[in-house]
Design a protein around this motif. Sequence first.
Motif, short mmCIF file in Angstrom:
data_model
loop_
_atom_site.label_atom_id
_atom_site.label_comp_id
_atom_site.label_asym_id
_atom_site.label_seq_id
_atom_site.Cartn_x
_atom_site.Cartn_y
_atom_site.Cartn_z
N LEU A 80 0.81 -1.22 0.00
CA LEU A 80 0.00 0.00 0.00
C LEU A 80 0.84 1.27 0.00
CD1 LEU A 80 -2.67 -1.01 2.69
CD2 LEU A 80 -2.90 -1.07 0.19
N CYS A 81 2.15 1.13 0.11
CA CYS A 81 3.03 2.30 0.24
C CYS A 81 3.13 3.10 -1.05
CB CYS A 81 4.44 1.86 0.65
SG CYS A 81 4.54 1.37 2.38
N GLU A 82 3.42 4.36 -0.88
CA GLU A 82 3.73 5.23 -2.02
C GLU A 82 4.96 4.66 -2.71
OE1 GLU A 82 4.37 8.94 0.03
OE2 GLU A 82 2.24 9.21 0.46
N SER A 83 5.19 5.04 -3.96
CA SER A 83 6.37 4.53 -4.66
C SER A 83 7.64 5.09 -4.01
CB SER A 83 6.32 4.90 -6.14
OG SER A 83 6.33 6.29 -6.29
N GLY A 84 8.73 4.36 -4.18
CA GLY A 84 10.01 4.82 -3.64
C GLY A 84 10.37 4.19 -2.32
N ILE A 85 10.55 2.87 -2.30
CA ILE A 85 10.95 2.17 -1.09
C ILE A 85 12.41 2.49 -0.78
CG2 ILE A 85 11.27 -0.11 -0.03
CD1 ILE A 85 8.32 0.67 -0.44
N ILE A 86 12.70 2.76 0.48
CA ILE A 86 14.05 3.07 0.94
C ILE A 86 14.74 1.77 1.35
CG2 ILE A 86 15.40 4.24 2.74
CD1 ILE A 86 14.19 6.28 0.89
N ASP A 87 15.97 1.59 0.87
CA ASP A 87 16.80 0.44 1.20
C ASP A 87 18.12 0.98 1.74
OD1 ASP A 87 18.08 -2.05 1.30
OD2 ASP A 87 18.37 -2.17 -0.87
N LYS A 88 18.48 0.54 2.96
CA LYS A 88 19.70 1.07 3.58
C LYS A 88 20.25 0.10 4.60
CE LYS A 88 16.94 3.78 6.89
NZ LYS A 88 16.60 5.15 7.31
N THR A 89 21.51 0.30 4.94
CA THR A 89 22.13 -0.40 6.07
C THR A 89 22.34 0.63 7.16
OG1 THR A 89 23.25 -2.03 4.70
CG2 THR A 89 24.15 -1.67 6.90
N ARG A 90 21.95 0.26 8.38
CA ARG A 90 22.15 1.15 9.53
C ARG A 90 23.31 0.61 10.36
NH1 ARG A 90 17.36 3.61 12.61
NH2 ARG A 90 17.72 5.06 10.90
N TYR A 91 24.23 1.51 10.67
CA TYR A 91 25.36 1.21 11.55
C TYR A 91 25.16 1.98 12.84
CZ TYR A 91 27.57 -0.35 7.22
OH TYR A 91 27.85 -0.99 6.04
N GLU A 92 25.49 1.36 13.96
CA GLU A 92 25.39 2.02 15.26
C GLU A 92 26.80 2.19 15.81
OE1 GLU A 92 21.00 0.37 16.57
OE2 GLU A 92 22.77 -0.61 17.41
N VAL A 93 27.11 3.44 16.19
CA VAL A 93 28.44 3.78 16.69
C VAL A 93 28.30 4.53 18.01
CG1 VAL A 93 30.55 5.11 16.26
CG2 VAL A 93 29.42 3.92 14.37
N LYS A 94 28.92 4.03 19.05
CA LYS A 94 28.91 4.71 20.34
C LYS A 94 29.99 5.78 20.32
CE LYS A 94 28.77 3.94 25.33
NZ LYS A 94 28.07 5.17 25.53
N CYS A 95 29.62 6.97 20.75
CA CYS A 95 30.55 8.09 20.81
C CYS A 95 30.24 8.87 22.08
CB CYS A 95 30.41 8.96 19.57
SG CYS A 95 31.63 10.28 19.47
N GLY A 96 31.12 8.80 23.07
CA GLY A 96 30.84 9.43 24.35
C GLY A 96 29.63 8.77 24.99
N ASN A 97 28.65 9.59 25.39
CA ASN A 97 27.43 9.09 26.03
C ASN A 97 26.29 8.84 25.05
OD1 ASN A 97 28.59 9.21 28.62
ND2 ASN A 97 28.13 11.40 28.76
N HIS A 98 26.57 8.92 23.77
CA HIS A 98 25.52 8.82 22.76
C HIS A 98 25.81 7.72 21.76
CE1 HIS A 98 25.10 12.98 24.25
NE2 HIS A 98 23.82 12.76 24.04
N ILE A 99 24.79 7.38 21.01
CA ILE A 99 24.93 6.44 19.90
C ILE A 99 24.51 7.14 18.62
CG2 ILE A 99 24.07 4.31 18.87
CD1 ILE A 99 23.83 3.19 21.71
N PHE A 100 25.42 7.16 17.65
CA PHE A 100 25.08 7.66 16.32
C PHE A 100 24.51 6.50 15.51
CE2 PHE A 100 27.99 11.06 17.41
CZ PHE A 100 27.46 12.16 16.74
N GLU A 101 23.44 6.77 14.76
CA GLU A 101 22.89 5.83 13.80
C GLU A 101 23.25 6.37 12.42
OE1 GLU A 101 19.02 4.16 16.23
OE2 GLU A 101 18.74 5.86 14.86
#
Length: 157
Positions: A80-101
């Motif tokens: 049912l989605c609009e056209s244009g499906i997003i395909d990606k790889t997510r990496y998680e990186v801890k930096c200090g007290n936070h996590i970057f996605e």
Amino acid sequence: MIEIERKFLVNSSAFKAEAFNNYSIMQGFLNSHKERTVRVRLKKDKGYLTIKGQSSENGLSRFEWENEISKPDAEALFELCESGIIDKTRYEVKCGNHIFEIDEFYGDNEGLIIAEIELNSENEDFEKPEWLGEEVTGDIKYYNSQLSKQPYKYWKL
């Protein structure tokens, strides 16, 4: 249920060596109106339905509601989605007290890599790794809902 997040371009692939986790994500949009988006996502073997409200004027915060759904339900909703499906790889990186996605995009968005960090307040300080590039927080063209309509490969750079 307010999400506070900043977005940045990534200027090297050095983040991959620092990642403690990575996984593929497929997502589509049932509604991509600027006042509200309704997203269907497959992450690992789980489905998610997410509703996001309109961003604040500075682009830092907006309402977000997310609920886990079954993989078969998510796959059915992709129909049912609009056209244009997003395909990606997510990496998680801890930096200090936070996590970057960090999202590395494929298909029509190949070549685009965006890092996001969620914060507890709009003025919260955080460490910035060397691979973090230009800030694009609030620039709507970097929202996944817009990348599904206006893919990176068609931008005039």
